[in-house]
Design an enzyme around this catalytic site. Structure first.
Site, PDB file in Angstrom:
ATOM      1  N   GLU A  28       0.842  -1.207   0.000  1.00 36.59           N
ATOM      2  CA  GLU A  28       0.000   0.000   0.000  1.00 36.59           C
ATOM      3  C   GLU A  28       0.872   1.250   0.000  1.00 36.59           C
ATOM      4  O   GLU A  28       1.846   1.324   0.746  1.00 36.59           O
ATOM      5  CB  GLU A  28      -0.879  -0.028   1.249  1.00 36.59           C
ATOM      6  CG  GLU A  28      -2.273   0.434   1.031  1.00 36.59           C
ATOM      7  CD  GLU A  28      -3.045  -0.446   0.053  1.00 36.59           C
ATOM      8  OE1 GLU A  28      -3.091  -0.103  -1.137  1.00 36.59           O
ATOM      9  OE2 GLU A  28      -3.607  -1.462   0.492  1.00 36.59           O
ATOM     10  N   GLU A  69      -7.239   9.878 -15.077  1.00 32.01           N
ATOM     11  CA  GLU A  69      -7.503  10.123 -13.649  1.00 32.01           C
ATOM     12  C   GLU A  69      -6.645  11.280 -13.132  1.00 32.01           C
ATOM     13  O   GLU A  69      -7.133  12.160 -12.423  1.00 32.01           O
ATOM     14  CB  GLU A  69      -7.227   8.843 -12.852  1.00 32.01           C
ATOM     15  CG  GLU A  69      -7.463   9.024 -11.380  1.00 32.01           C
ATOM     16  CD  GLU A  69      -8.046   7.809 -10.693  1.00 32.01           C
ATOM     17  OE1 GLU A  69      -8.550   6.887 -11.365  1.00 32.01           O
ATOM     18  OE2 GLU A  69      -8.000   7.782  -9.454  1.00 32.01           O
ATOM     19  N   ASP A 113      -4.514   0.689  -9.367  1.00 30.26           N
ATOM     20  CA  ASP A 113      -5.925   0.330  -9.534  1.00 30.26           C
ATOM     21  C   ASP A 113      -6.247   0.012 -10.999  1.00 30.26           C
ATOM     22  O   ASP A 113      -6.949  -0.959 -11.301  1.00 30.26           O
ATOM     23  CB  ASP A 113      -6.819   1.487  -9.063  1.00 30.26           C
ATOM     24  CG  ASP A 113      -6.447   1.961  -7.669  1.00 30.26           C
ATOM     25  OD1 ASP A 113      -5.799   1.205  -6.931  1.00 30.26           O
ATOM     26  OD2 ASP A 113      -6.801   3.108  -7.326  1.00 30.26           O
ATOM     27  N   TYR A 146      -3.611  12.349   0.604  1.00 30.26           N
ATOM     28  CA  TYR A 146      -2.919  11.476  -0.364  1.00 30.26           C
ATOM     29  C   TYR A 146      -1.812  12.272  -1.061  1.00 30.26           C
ATOM     30  O   TYR A 146      -0.668  11.810  -1.166  1.00 30.26           O
ATOM     31  CB  TYR A 146      -3.937  10.945  -1.384  1.00 30.26           C
ATOM     32  CG  TYR A 146      -3.376   9.916  -2.332  1.00 30.26           C
ATOM     33  CD1 TYR A 146      -3.491   8.558  -2.069  1.00 30.26           C
ATOM     34  CD2 TYR A 146      -2.720  10.301  -3.506  1.00 30.26           C
ATOM     35  CE1 TYR A 146      -2.974   7.605  -2.938  1.00 30.26           C
ATOM     36  CE2 TYR A 146      -2.203   9.359  -4.381  1.00 30.26           C
ATOM     37  CZ  TYR A 146      -2.343   8.017  -4.098  1.00 30.26           C
ATOM     38  OH  TYR A 146      -1.823   7.075  -4.963  1.00 30.26           O
TER      39      TYR A 146
HETATM   40  C1  GLA Z   1      -5.260   4.587  -3.969  1.00 25.53           C
HETATM   41  C2  GLA Z   1      -4.575   4.949  -5.286  1.00 25.53           C
HETATM   42  C3  GLA Z   1      -3.544   3.894  -5.674  1.00 25.53           C
HETATM   43  C4  GLA Z   1      -2.603   3.571  -4.516  1.00 25.53           C
HETATM   44  C5  GLA Z   1      -3.403   3.317  -3.241  1.00 25.53           C
HETATM   45  C6  GLA Z   1      -2.524   3.128  -2.035  1.00 25.53           C
HETATM   46  O1  GLA Z   1      -6.047   3.435  -4.165  1.00 25.53           O
HETATM   47  O2  GLA Z   1      -5.521   5.065  -6.319  1.00 25.53           O
HETATM   48  O3  GLA Z   1      -2.825   4.344  -6.808  1.00 25.53           O
HETATM   49  O4  GLA Z   1      -1.659   4.584  -4.335  1.00 25.53           O
HETATM   50  O5  GLA Z   1      -4.310   4.366  -2.961  1.00 25.53           O
HETATM   51  O6  GLA Z   1      -1.787   1.964  -2.168  1.00 25.53           O
END
Ligand code: GLA
Length: 418
Positions: free
Chosen positions: A52, A192, A204, A256
């Site tokens: 993660e 995105e 993702d 984030y």
């Molecule tokens: C979100 C982002 C991913 C990744 C996760 C953390 O889902 O879309 O790209 O960075 O957080 O692992």
């Protein structure tokens, strides 16, 4: 006399079967546009097993595609008009002309859809207008990549109706053109990042387009290479329980972006292109703390870097245990990941911590938050015959803590977009 409230019954979010999802999207298309679509395409949400906040650091991640999918009924048009409707959006039909599209011109969910068409055109693919109807059983805002599922469904649909030639076919749960799909995933990331303005890292979209049924996707985010690792919990008497905390995601985008910026700054201070470099170089690893600690925010930088490098190690450890057949042994690796995300990376929240603690107390072999954090979902590895029991225990813990009732799903490694 006791005044205990009755135990809350867990709410489940089942995946639709394919025929149902396709029929829903087709029916919405026909009711909206009074015509038949050229076809229906679909793409899955994902859960990340481990790895993660590593993707934007050139690290490793290990997602699976979910059986929960977003369905897109699409018909090609002869002009450059895009008409969009979604069963999840009550706002009716949106219309956009592709000639007018540039970053910042389209807002809301339409940005993800139009962004994919825009990114394909930026890459010189001859993509024009289309009519599209969306329906989805990927829970929205649950950290299960509903946005990547939407992008990937649109990507494979436009690939087909405009004969772009990147998506290939899916045979027995496996995509037959991974290189083409890696390119499509990159275009979805552009949509995105640039059109929807979300600075996410790419895991993702790779999961939705490149995963394989029955396998976890070992993704090397430095060069985009993938390896398919068999992931069969049923054969080991286990199951993967997903707990959608339904916690309100406040500040998620800003937090984030801050985590990403801290990693970039640490990499700069350490003189490396990305933190993957630190993870795989014993000398740099040993020196990182001494270099970062003197900075004004040194304590924070040290902990952020520690999370990223140890998390990359944990992905390797998790895969080794899976490949050795020690599936039960991945539980403690999940627990360690959660602790690191909570304490060093500081992206967990009360709901996620309650979910993992309650799941473990009820017999889970391991549990962790999954996805970006600050709400969203947790996953727990549980004995197959204890799924219901663990879900009840988590629901009861949420009720005791005065939290909004969570929702549950069972995850199996499902096929990619197609
Ligand atoms: C979100 C982002 C991913 C990744 C996760 C953390 O889902 O879309 O790209 O960075 O957080 O692992």
């Amino acid at each position: 006399m006791t005044t205990d409230a009755p135990a809350p019954q867990p709410t489940w979010t089942p995946a639709w079967d394919r025929a149902e999802g396709e029929e829903r999207a087709r029916a919405l298309f026909t009711a909206t546009f009074d015509a038949r679509p050229d076809g229906v395409w679909s793409a899955p949400g994902r859960v990340n097993l481990i790895g993660e906040h590593t993707d934007y650091n050139g690290g490793l991640a290990l997602p699976i595609a979910l059986p929960h999918r977003t369905y897109a009924a699409v018909a090609r048009r002869d002009d450059d008009l895009v008409r969009l409707v979604s069963a999840q959006e009550p706002s009716g039909v949106r219309e956009v002309r592709l000639a007018d599209v540039a970053p910042g011109t389209v807002d809301g969910w339409a940005a993800y859809v139009v962004g994919v068409a825009w990114a394909l055109r930026e890459a010189r693919h001859a993509v024009g207008g289309f009519d599209l109807a969306i329906d989805s059983c990927v829970p929205f805002g649950a950290g299960l990549s509903s946005s990547a599922a939407l992008e990937a469904a649109v990507a494979v649909a436009l690939d087909a109706v405009y004969a772009v030639g990147l998506a290939g076919a899916v045979v027995d749960g496996a995509a037959d053109d991974d290189a083409g799909r890696a390119t499509l995933a990159g275009l979805c990331v552009r949509a995105e990042n640039e059109m929807a303005g979300a600075p996410t890292g790419g895991m993702d979209q790779a999961a939705s387009l490149r995963a394989r049924g029955g396998h976890a996707l070992l993704l090397d985010c430095r060069d985009g290479a993938v390896r398919h690792v068999p992931f069969d919990l049923t054969g080991h008497g286990l199951a993967l329980l997903v707990v959608d905390t339904r916690a309100p995601h406040s500040h998620v985008d800003g937090e984030y972006a801050q985590r990403r910026a801290a990693c970039d700054r640490a990499a700069d201070l350490l003189g490396v292109p990305d933190l993957r470099e630190v993870a795989q170089d014993a000398d740099r690893r040993a020196q990182a703390e001494a270099v970062l600690a003197p900075e004004a925010d040194g304590d924070v930088l040290v902990r952020r870097v520690r999370h990223v490098v140890t998390e990359i190690d944990r992905v390797t450890e998790f895969v080794t245990r899976l490949e050795d057949g020690d599936v039960h042994g991945v539980g403690p690796v999940m627990d360690a990941s959660h602790a690191s995300l909570r304490d060093d990376y500081e992206v967990s929240c009360r709901e996620l911590d309650v979910a993992v603690d309650a799941a473990r107390a009820a017999g889970a072999l391991g549990a962790r938050m999954t996805g970006g954090g600050f709400g969203g979902s947790a996953i727990a590895l549980v004995p197959a015959d204890a799924v219901e029991h663990v879900a009840e225990a988590v629901a009861a813990a949420f009720a005791r803590e005065g939290l909004r009732a969570p929702a549950f799903a069972e995850a199996v490694a499902a096929p990619p977009a197609g």
